[in-house]
Design a protein around this motif. Structure first.
Motif, PDB file in Angstrom:
ATOM      1  N   ASP A 194       1.928   6.116  -8.101  1.00 28.26           N
ATOM      2  CA  ASP A 194       2.236   7.454  -7.577  1.00 28.26           C
ATOM      3  C   ASP A 194       2.131   7.515  -6.056  1.00 28.26           C
ATOM      4  O   ASP A 194       2.677   8.435  -5.428  1.00 28.26           O
ATOM      5  CB  ASP A 194       1.276   8.488  -8.168  1.00 28.26           C
ATOM      6  N   PRO A 196       3.108   5.328  -3.300  1.00 33.55           N
ATOM      7  CA  PRO A 196       4.256   5.126  -2.400  1.00 33.55           C
ATOM      8  C   PRO A 196       5.223   6.308  -2.327  1.00 33.55           C
ATOM      9  O   PRO A 196       5.621   6.705  -1.222  1.00 33.55           O
ATOM     10  CB  PRO A 196       4.919   3.867  -2.966  1.00 33.55           C
ATOM     11  N   PRO A 197       5.621   6.914  -3.467  1.00 38.18           N
ATOM     12  CA  PRO A 197       6.525   8.081  -3.362  1.00 38.18           C
ATOM     13  C   PRO A 197       5.920   9.244  -2.567  1.00 38.18           C
ATOM     14  O   PRO A 197       6.634   9.939  -1.840  1.00 38.18           O
ATOM     15  CB  PRO A 197       6.770   8.466  -4.823  1.00 38.18           C
ATOM     16  N   LEU A 200       6.054   8.319   1.189  1.00 38.06           N
ATOM     17  CA  LEU A 200       7.424   8.377   1.698  1.00 38.06           C
ATOM     18  C   LEU A 200       7.899   9.816   1.836  1.00 38.06           C
ATOM     19  O   LEU A 200       8.502  10.200   2.848  1.00 38.06           O
ATOM     20  CB  LEU A 200       8.359   7.598   0.774  1.00 38.06           C
ATOM     21  N   THR A 201       7.622  10.626   0.836  1.00 39.29           N
ATOM     22  CA  THR A 201       8.035  12.035   0.882  1.00 39.29           C
ATOM     23  C   THR A 201       7.410  12.754   2.068  1.00 39.29           C
ATOM     24  O   THR A 201       8.081  13.501   2.796  1.00 39.29           O
ATOM     25  CB  THR A 201       7.637  12.750  -0.432  1.00 39.29           C
TER      26      THR A 201
END
Length: 221
Positions: A194, A196-197, A200-201
């Motif tokens: 959960d 990395p997303p 990045l977001t």
């Protein structure tokens, strides 16, 4: 004289309440050109490196042209009439640019000028920029113009400095808010997958980007 004093007083109040550098510069330039009776002028301020200058406001040009000039040219405090004003911290009138050894015309900006009035913008012990007024006529500017614009320069410089400090503080607070939001989101992650997303977001949101990609090393390659 009374008119100019009143103009200076009201301009000082107006600029003191403005915390946007570009708005301060445009309003100051408008007042200066109107007071002296010229159509063209510009204000340059220092970049973060303290060496290079950039156009902050210029009359008679749109924002796109100003951005283009800033990208195409590199102003330094060591060259030209503007550089001399920065180094000496002394306002000056150049009655005929063709007879000034420091004059370096810039194509598309001031290569048409015949005479110049140039004033340093000094806040405390720091030169924050330069205000230049330009005329197509030789010997246009008078000593009383120099005195008036020099008086203009003090509140303009102080307002530019305050606006710059405010913008730096606003940007820092925005960065801290992004970090806080990212930290809060990471605490809600259920697994490593959960994370990395989320990173990045938040990076895309924080930089106002359109998209982003996060690449991870696989087996160190």
């Amino acid at each position: 004289e009374q008119h100019n004093t009143a103009l200076l007083y009201h301009l000082s109040l107006e600029l003191a309440a403005n915390l946007n550098e570009e708005n301060v510069a445009h309003r100051a330039l408008q007042a200066a050109t109107e007071a002296v009776g010229v159509q063209r002028g510009n204000i340059l301020t220092f970049e973060e490196d303290g060496e290079r200058l950039r156009l902050l406001a210029v009359t008679g040009y749109d924002r796109e042209t100003v951005d283009s000039l800033n990208q195409r040219l590199s102003w330094t405090a060591s060259r030209g009439v503007t550089g001399r004003v920065v180094r000496t911290r002394a306002a000056t009138i150049v009655p005929n640019v063709s007879q000034d050894a420091d004059w370096i015309p810039i194509s598309g900006l001031d290569d048409w000028a015949q005479s110049i009035l140039s004033v340093p913008l000094v806040a405390g012990n720091r030169v924050v920029g330069v205000l230049n007024l330009l005329s197509e006529q030789p010997d246009f500017f008078k000593i009383e113009n120099l005195s008036l614009i020099s008086a203009f320069a003090s509140p303009v410089a102080l307002s530019l400095q305050n606006a710059g400090l405010y913008e730096s503080l606003r940007q820092r607070l925005a960065e801290l808010e992004i970090l806080a939001n990212t930290s809060s989101a990471l605490r809600k992650a259920q697994s490593y997958a959960d994370i990395p997303p989320i990173l990045l977001t938040k990076a895309v949101e924080g930089l106002n980007a359109n998209a982003g990609v996060l690449l991870l090393l696989e087996n160190g390659e």
